[in-house]
Motif scaffolding. Structure first.
Motif, PDB file in Angstrom:
ATOM      1  N   LEU A 258      -4.293 -12.788  -6.650  1.00  0.00           N
ATOM      2  CA  LEU A 258      -4.329 -11.387  -6.332  1.00  0.00           C
ATOM      3  C   LEU A 258      -4.886 -10.643  -7.605  1.00  0.00           C
ATOM      4  O   LEU A 258      -5.673  -9.672  -7.517  1.00  0.00           O
ATOM      5  CB  LEU A 258      -3.041 -10.796  -6.142  1.00  0.00           C
ATOM      6  CG  LEU A 258      -2.538 -11.140  -4.402  1.00  0.00           C
ATOM      7  CD1 LEU A 258      -1.198 -10.624  -4.287  1.00  0.00           C
ATOM      8  CD2 LEU A 258      -3.288 -10.566  -3.564  1.00  0.00           C
TER       9      LEU A 258
ATOM     10  N   HIS B  38       4.418 -10.798  -2.334  1.00  0.00           N
ATOM     11  CA  HIS B  38       3.938 -11.912  -2.891  1.00  0.00           C
ATOM     12  C   HIS B  38       4.782 -13.144  -2.259  1.00  0.00           C
ATOM     13  O   HIS B  38       3.865 -14.288  -2.113  1.00  0.00           O
ATOM     14  CB  HIS B  38       4.039 -12.114  -4.448  1.00  0.00           C
ATOM     15  CG  HIS B  38       3.127 -10.912  -4.908  1.00  0.00           C
ATOM     16  ND1 HIS B  38       2.692 -11.131  -6.486  1.00  0.00           N
ATOM     17  CD2 HIS B  38       2.419 -10.014  -4.455  1.00  0.00           C
ATOM     18  CE1 HIS B  38       1.783  -9.960  -6.632  1.00  0.00           C
ATOM     19  NE2 HIS B  38       1.749  -9.420  -5.538  1.00  0.00           N
TER      20      HIS B  38
ATOM     21  N   GLU C 216      -8.127  -8.388  -7.910  1.00  0.00           N
ATOM     22  CA  GLU C 216      -8.022  -6.852  -8.289  1.00  0.00           C
ATOM     23  C   GLU C 216      -8.886  -6.711  -9.567  1.00  0.00           C
ATOM     24  O   GLU C 216      -9.558  -5.613  -9.729  1.00  0.00           O
ATOM     25  CB  GLU C 216      -6.549  -6.653  -8.894  1.00  0.00           C
ATOM     26  CG  GLU C 216      -6.254  -5.299  -8.985  1.00  0.00           C
ATOM     27  CD  GLU C 216      -4.657  -4.998  -9.119  1.00  0.00           C
ATOM     28  OE1 GLU C 216      -4.285  -3.901  -9.181  1.00  0.00           O
ATOM     29  OE2 GLU C 216      -4.138  -6.015  -9.544  1.00  0.00           O
TER      30      GLU C 216
ATOM     31  N   ALA D 167      -3.142  -3.936  -6.046  1.00  0.00           N
ATOM     32  CA  ALA D 167      -1.991  -4.704  -5.845  1.00  0.00           C
ATOM     33  C   ALA D 167      -0.740  -4.029  -6.423  1.00  0.00           C
ATOM     34  O   ALA D 167      -0.845  -3.780  -7.667  1.00  0.00           O
ATOM     35  CB  ALA D 167      -2.090  -6.348  -5.982  1.00  0.00           C
TER      36      ALA D 167
ATOM     37  N   ILE E 276      -0.664  -4.005  -0.810  1.00  0.00           N
ATOM     38  CA  ILE E 276      -1.873  -4.195  -1.339  1.00  0.00           C
ATOM     39  C   ILE E 276      -2.977  -3.040  -0.589  1.00  0.00           C
ATOM     40  O   ILE E 276      -2.751  -2.898   0.618  1.00  0.00           O
ATOM     41  CB  ILE E 276      -2.469  -5.590  -0.868  1.00  0.00           C
ATOM     42  CG1 ILE E 276      -1.372  -6.532  -1.638  1.00  0.00           C
ATOM     43  CG2 ILE E 276      -3.800  -5.906  -1.365  1.00  0.00           C
ATOM     44  CD1 ILE E 276      -1.777  -7.962  -1.110  1.00  0.00           C
TER      45      ILE E 276
END
Length: 249
Positions: free
Chosen positions: A190, A172, A194, A201, A206
């Motif tokens: 994210l 990240h 998701e 993730a 990922i």
């Protein structure tokens, strides 16, 4: 070094003329590039060019010592050192390895000699430089107009195009640098993607679960530059199982 292997791994090497390839071949050296390895430094002389065979390199612009953002991405479809092709010897931006990569390295001096000796090499590589210009221009436009989720979807698709398999090794923190946003924003973005089931993730990784869903989310931010690569150089998709068997143009 086996020419067929080289052609299969680097789109530019496999698509240039046989004569141009033979000009470069004696000077190409296989190297393994660790994460964050610098390939170019802004304002400094370009010492070598790299034809990536795997992994990804990021072209990064610095607004200040502590603020930077990705403006371009290079994988097996491309190369570093575009300034040399344009007649300059200084790097306009930083360029470093985003995920561990295999590449073919060629020192700048013999590369420049090949550009001068060949009537076809520079015109061919200029087509790639034109694509890279289109890609970076779209990145600037998209960063100004679209939400973080859209930008993340586009970035994930671009990385997927240049990666074998559906898993991307990325933190990240590094994503926040690439997109020029704070780390908490990346985490929220994210999580939102998701929640749609498009990705999974995990810490430092990922996995893309629904590429079509990502494309729908990315909308018009993804696609036009890729079409231009196809027009100027050739097919970009690494997802095609027969990619390594396609004949030269």
């Amino acid at each position: 070094m086996d020419r067929k292997v080289l052609q299969a791994k680097s789109e530019l090497l496999r698509r240039m003329s046989a004569d141009d390839f033979e000009r470069l071949r004696p000077h190409l050296k296989s190297v393994f590039l660790e994460l964050r390895s610098p390939l170019e430094n802004e304002g400094q002389k370009i010492e070598a060019v790299y034809f990536l065979e795997s992994g990804i390199a990021s072209v990064v612009a610095k607004a200040s010592v502590t603020a930077e953002a990705e403006v371009g991405i290079i994988g097996f479809e491309g190369m570093t050192g575009s300034a040399l092709i344009m007649g300059d010897d200084l790097a306009s931006f930083d360029c470093y390895v985003q995920s561990t990569s295999e590449a073919l390295r060629m020192s700048a001096a013999p590369f420049l000699e090949a550009l001068e000796d060949s009537p076809t090499l520079r015109p061919f590589l200029l087509r790639y430089v034109q694509y890279l210009h289109i890609q970076t221009s779209y990145t600037a436009s998209i960063n100004a107009r679209h939400s973080l989720e859209v930008r993340l979807a586009r970035w994930l698709l671009m990385c997927s195009d240049r990666t074998v398999g559906d898993r991307l090794t990325i933190t990240h923190e590094f994503l926040s640098v690439m997109l020029g946003v704070r780390r908490p924003g990346v985490t929220v973005g994210l999580q939102t993607i998701e929640s749609h089931g498009y990705i999974r993730a995990r810490r430092g990784e990922i996995t893309i679960r629904d590429r079509h869903g990502l494309m729908m989310l990315a909308r018009d931010s993804y696609g036009p530059p890729e079409l231009q690569y196809r027009r100027l150089v050739g097919d970009l998709g690494s997802k095609n199982p027969s990619r390594q068997d396609r004949p030269l143009n």
